[in-house]
Design an enzyme around this catalytic site. Structure first.
Site, PDB file in Angstrom:
ATOM      1  N   HIS A  86       3.471   1.846   1.980  1.00  0.00           N
ATOM      2  CA  HIS A  86       4.057   2.254   3.262  1.00  0.00           C
ATOM      3  C   HIS A  86       5.562   2.087   3.271  1.00  0.00           C
ATOM      4  O   HIS A  86       6.116   1.253   2.550  1.00  0.00           O
ATOM      5  CB  HIS A  86       3.376   1.556   4.447  1.00  0.00           C
ATOM      6  CG  HIS A  86       3.712   0.117   4.669  1.00  0.00           C
ATOM      7  ND1 HIS A  86       2.754  -0.879   4.735  1.00  0.00           N
ATOM      8  CD2 HIS A  86       4.889  -0.509   4.885  1.00  0.00           C
ATOM      9  CE1 HIS A  86       3.340  -2.036   4.980  1.00  0.00           C
ATOM     10  NE2 HIS A  86       4.628  -1.840   5.073  1.00  0.00           N
ATOM     11  N   ASN A  90       0.818  -1.215   0.000  1.00  0.00           N
ATOM     12  CA  ASN A  90       0.000   0.000   0.000  1.00  0.00           C
ATOM     13  C   ASN A  90       0.854   1.267   0.000  1.00  0.00           C
ATOM     14  O   ASN A  90       0.362   2.345   0.286  1.00  0.00           O
ATOM     15  CB  ASN A  90      -0.957   0.002   1.206  1.00  0.00           C
ATOM     16  CG  ASN A  90      -0.193  -0.062   2.532  1.00  0.00           C
ATOM     17  OD1 ASN A  90       1.029  -0.007   2.550  1.00  0.00           O
ATOM     18  ND2 ASN A  90      -0.925  -0.172   3.626  1.00  0.00           N
TER      19      ASN A  90
HETATM   20  C1  GLP Z   1       6.889  -4.539   6.637  1.00  0.00           C
HETATM   21  C2  GLP Z   1       8.052  -3.654   7.118  1.00  0.00           C
HETATM   22  C3  GLP Z   1       8.536  -2.729   6.018  1.00  0.00           C
HETATM   23  C4  GLP Z   1       8.782  -3.532   4.750  1.00  0.00           C
HETATM   24  C5  GLP Z   1       7.505  -4.198   4.309  1.00  0.00           C
HETATM   25  C6  GLP Z   1       7.643  -4.996   3.021  1.00  0.00           C
HETATM   26  O1  GLP Z   1       5.712  -3.843   6.631  1.00  0.00           O
HETATM   27  N1  GLP Z   1       7.686  -2.871   8.252  1.00  0.00           N
HETATM   28  O2  GLP Z   1       9.723  -2.071   6.441  1.00  0.00           O
HETATM   29  O3  GLP Z   1       9.265  -2.672   3.736  1.00  0.00           O
HETATM   30  O4  GLP Z   1       7.094  -5.083   5.346  1.00  0.00           O
HETATM   31  O5  GLP Z   1       8.227  -6.231   3.287  1.00  0.00           O
HETATM   32  P1  GLP Z   1       8.623  -7.296   2.175  1.00  0.00           P
HETATM   33  O6  GLP Z   1       9.977  -6.868   1.689  1.00  0.00           O
HETATM   34  O7  GLP Z   1       8.658  -8.599   2.898  1.00  0.00           O
HETATM   35  O8  GLP Z   1       7.579  -7.241   1.120  1.00  0.00           O
END
Ligand code: GLP
Length: 240
Positions: free
Chosen positions: A138, A136
């Site tokens: 973030h 989303n």
């Molecule tokens: C979590 C973490 C983020 C990270 C996101 C995506 O929400 N707090 O810092 O960027 O996951 O993670 P992934 O790389 O496993 O898709």
């Protein structure tokens, strides 16, 4: 924002990892801002190998992680502290006294935020900040909202984030709250590198790069940073 599209997650890991290695070679006591998630893993493998080969030492660096779950013991297998210990800190020569985390169980979130900001400042500020991106848009746990945040704060996680991460929780339910560095704390880093791979990130990557700067896509603020590198694979870049 410098956007580079690479072929594989390994190539992204090599490129981002080499940015960290070069930062530490140039400044052995560099301050590293670190991220969790699956996407950073090849980068951490690269950094661990560079250390094992004797090409770089992390013994004088300080690290600050972006975020930590609330209401989960630090030693729990799903805490971000455990994640970082298993995937990076146990494989490099970092001094554990220089490893910093937000305390997700701090009784006073505002005091915890002030403590973290003061520690980052005392260390001299973050030289290089590593980021992934949520589906989303973030960054860290800065969820889409009506305004950008500044320093660290306690956040209620969105359904999208809970859905994306709850597969990792098999013994306890995934926490609904986390402590996260704010967008302001991230933007104060001297250099930023964001990595994204896979089709599930394509919409967020599109909104970050092509959309307006808007707190409903927190990553879009990175366009205003003077030294931000974005490393994507072809799937993550597929809507650009
Ligand atoms: C979590 C973490 C983020 C990270 C996101 C995506 O929400 N707090 O810092 O960027 O996951 O993670 P992934 O790389 O496993 O898709």
């Amino acid at each position: 924002m410098k956007v580079t599209i690479l072929k594989t997650a390994q190539e992204i890991g090599r490129t981002a990892g080499e940015m960290f290695v070069q930062t530490v070679l140039a400044k052995p006591d560099a301050v590293l801002g670190l991220a969790t998630g699956a996407t950073p893993l090849p980068t951490y493998d690269y950094m661990a190998n560079a250390c094992k080969e004797g090409r770089v030492s992390f013994k004088d660096v300080s690290t600050f992680n972006l975020d930590e779950y609330c209401d989960l013991p630090k030693s729990h297998k799903n805490s971000y502290f455990t994640f970082m210990t298993e995937n990076l800190f146990s494989k490099i020569d970092v001094n554990s006294a220089n490893v910093h985390f937000l305390d997700g169980n701090a009784p006073d979130a505002e005091a915890e935020s002030r403590r973290y900001a003061a520690e980052i400042e005392r260390a001299g500020g973050i030289d290089i900040q590593f980021l992934g991106i949520g589906r989303n848009g973030h960054i860290a746990f800065n969820e889409p909202s009506d305004k950008f945040t500044n320093d660290a704060f306690k956040v209620q996680l969105t359904e999208s984030t809970i859905e994306a991460n709850s597969m990792y929780f098999d013994d306890v339910p995934m926490p609904r709250f986390a402590m996260t560095m704010g967008v302001g704390s991230i933007m104060r880093a001297k250099k930023i590198v964001l990595v994204a791979t896979g089709k599930s990130k394509a919409e967020a990557v599109f909104a970050m790069i092509k959309g307006d700067i808007d707190p409903h896509c927190p990553a879009s603020i990175l366009k205003a940073h003077p030294d931000c590198t974005v490393l994507l694979d072809e799937d993550a870049a597929s809507l650009l």
